[in-house]
Design a protein around this motif. Structure first.
Motif, PDB file in Angstrom:
ATOM      1  N   LYS A  64       1.183   4.034  -2.928  1.00  0.00           N
ATOM      2  CA  LYS A  64       0.767   5.402  -2.608  1.00  0.00           C
ATOM      3  C   LYS A  64       1.794   6.418  -3.052  1.00  0.00           C
ATOM      4  O   LYS A  64       1.451   7.535  -3.471  1.00  0.00           O
ATOM      5  N   ILE A 102       0.836  -1.204   0.000  1.00  0.00           N
ATOM      6  CA  ILE A 102       0.000   0.000   0.000  1.00  0.00           C
ATOM      7  C   ILE A 102       0.871   1.255   0.000  1.00  0.00           C
ATOM      8  O   ILE A 102       0.637   2.205  -0.766  1.00  0.00           O
ATOM      9  N   ASP A 125      -7.613   2.630   1.384  1.00  0.00           N
ATOM     10  CA  ASP A 125      -8.357   3.218   0.269  1.00  0.00           C
ATOM     11  C   ASP A 125      -9.815   3.415   0.667  1.00  0.00           C
ATOM     12  O   ASP A 125     -10.378   2.651   1.458  1.00  0.00           O
ATOM     13  N   LYS A 135     -16.476   3.481   3.845  1.00  0.00           N
ATOM     14  CA  LYS A 135     -15.971   3.169   2.514  1.00  0.00           C
ATOM     15  C   LYS A 135     -17.079   3.318   1.465  1.00  0.00           C
ATOM     16  O   LYS A 135     -18.270   3.234   1.778  1.00  0.00           O
ATOM     17  N   PRO A 137       1.407   7.658  -7.788  1.00  0.00           N
ATOM     18  CA  PRO A 137       0.429   7.154  -6.837  1.00  0.00           C
ATOM     19  C   PRO A 137      -0.479   6.098  -7.500  1.00  0.00           C
ATOM     20  O   PRO A 137      -0.997   6.302  -8.611  1.00  0.00           O
ATOM     21  N   ILE A 138      -0.678   5.012  -6.810  1.00  0.00           N
ATOM     22  CA  ILE A 138      -1.528   3.913  -7.260  1.00  0.00           C
ATOM     23  C   ILE A 138      -2.423   3.512  -6.092  1.00  0.00           C
ATOM     24  O   ILE A 138      -1.970   3.444  -4.954  1.00  0.00           O
ATOM     25  N   ARG A 139      -3.685   3.258  -6.399  1.00  0.00           N
ATOM     26  CA  ARG A 139      -4.625   2.834  -5.366  1.00  0.00           C
ATOM     27  C   ARG A 139      -4.607   1.315  -5.230  1.00  0.00           C
ATOM     28  O   ARG A 139      -4.584   0.590  -6.220  1.00  0.00           O
ATOM     29  N   ILE A 140      -4.626   0.843  -4.008  1.00  0.00           N
ATOM     30  CA  ILE A 140      -4.751  -0.581  -3.720  1.00  0.00           C
ATOM     31  C   ILE A 140      -6.084  -0.787  -3.003  1.00  0.00           C
ATOM     32  O   ILE A 140      -6.273  -0.336  -1.880  1.00  0.00           O
ATOM     33  N   MET A 141      -7.010  -1.445  -3.704  1.00  0.00           N
ATOM     34  CA  MET A 141      -8.337  -1.640  -3.155  1.00  0.00           C
ATOM     35  C   MET A 141      -8.622  -3.135  -2.989  1.00  0.00           C
ATOM     36  O   MET A 141      -8.370  -3.918  -3.904  1.00  0.00           O
ATOM     37  N   GLU A 177     -11.179  -0.240 -16.575  1.00  0.00           N
ATOM     38  CA  GLU A 177     -10.236  -1.093 -15.856  1.00  0.00           C
ATOM     39  C   GLU A 177      -9.876  -2.291 -16.722  1.00  0.00           C
ATOM     40  O   GLU A 177     -10.768  -2.988 -17.222  1.00  0.00           O
TER      41      GLU A 177
END
Length: 312
Positions: A33, A29, A104, A157, A36-40, A256
């Motif tokens: 970050k 994570i 996230d 969330k 920047p990349i989101r980890i969901m 995506e």
């Protein structure tokens, strides 16, 4: 790793070194970050949960049905949570634990690949429906979805869901839910027509593991989602093209590309991702129209850039 249900880690992992410890997830994570990349997180419930039976068989339904696998699930072994079981807190435990671990603001409820035949042949569920007039498999599914969405929102969330659950089972939730449209290109417009925000991830455009043969025995050696999706097919798709209302176009948040691990590992992941993901990224960031000519972008130009990037 689960600290709330450590028995899942103990009994469900293939081996002791094939798991994601808390600290490793936090490193992933933080690494993302900074880019920047989101980890969901996405936890597929109630479907595709056979492995839970290794620790909690008492909350499971239709385990490892053989033969006629196709009747009970998209991939072996079959199994999903018992939607009539009063101990429904297991799913809430998963959502609570991992909502805290993953920072996230999105949480995917992983509600795809459901097959109602799984539950219709379960004697426990059949008895429950008989004892509760007005209840049905469909109403239990809808009730479970509503509870899941509510729990995700309670954790602060935004719920993410798949469109097949909504469109196939008539399930509707608050418009705060973000919907992944993966079954076909046309369903993106149906999702936004209902007022939901949509993410386009149609398998016939954006599934990158297609066309490499089958890892199942019931597809006669062919991929279920073949053929292979070349970068040209990905680049030429505009998920907003068939949506004429500007307000509804804004509900399409983006797209995506999906690469599943069934046929990808550290040896093949780069080959399967690039340069197709790069072509996808450009069309998502800049759109399909060239502002200098006001016409569709020239595929030949991106081909030269991809070739240069690939060889660099």
């Amino acid at each position: 790793e689960s600290k709330v249900h450590p028995e899942l880690t103990e009994k469900g992992a293939y081996t002791t070194d094939m798991l994601y410890p808390y600290e490793e997830i936090k490193k992933i994570i933080n690494y993302a970050k900074s880019r920047p990349i989101r980890i969901m997180p996405e936890f597929n419930m109630p479907g595709n949960t056979f492995i839970v039976s290794d620790a909690h068989i008492e909350i499971m339904s239709c385990l490892n049905k053989q033969p006629n696998l196709d009747k009970f699930g998209p991939e072996p072994p079959s199994g999903q949570l018992n939607i009539a079981d009063p101990r429904g807190s297991f799913a809430f435990d998963v959502i609570t634990e991992y909502s805290r671990l993953f920072v996230d603001l999105g949480f995917h409820m992983g509600d795809g690949s459901l097959n109602l035949d799984w539950w219709k042949e379960d004697p426990v569920i059949e008895l429950y429906v008989c004892d509760h007039p007005g209840e049905s498999i469909e109403s239990l599914v809808k009730g479970g979805f509503n509870q899941t969405v509510g729990k995700i929102q309670e954790m602060g969330k935004a719920p993410f869901a798949r469109e097949d659950s909504m469109l196939n089972f008539g399930y509707e939730t608050k418009n705060t839910t973000i919907v992944e449209a993966w079954v076909s290109e046309d369903l993106v417009s149906k999702v936004v027509d209902k007022g939901y925000r949509a993410i386009a991830t149609s398998w016939n455009r954006y599934y990158l593991d297609c066309g490499h043969g089958s890892w199942l025995s019931n597809f006669e050696g062919s991929s279920w989602c073949g053929p292979y999706k070349g970068w040209q097919k990905i680049y030429s798709y505009n998920p907003r093209a068939k949506i004429t209302d500007p307000a509804k176009q804004k509900l399409v948040l983006g797209g995506e590309v999906a690469l599943w691990s069934a046929q990808s590992d550290e040896t093949t992941v780069d080959r399967n991702l690039w340069p197709r993901a790069a072509a996808f990224a450009e069309i998502m960031w800049t759109g399909s129209i060239d502002p200098n000519t006001n016409s569709t972008k020239d595929i030949g130009k991106i081909a030269r850039r991809l070739t240069t990037t690939d060889s660099a």
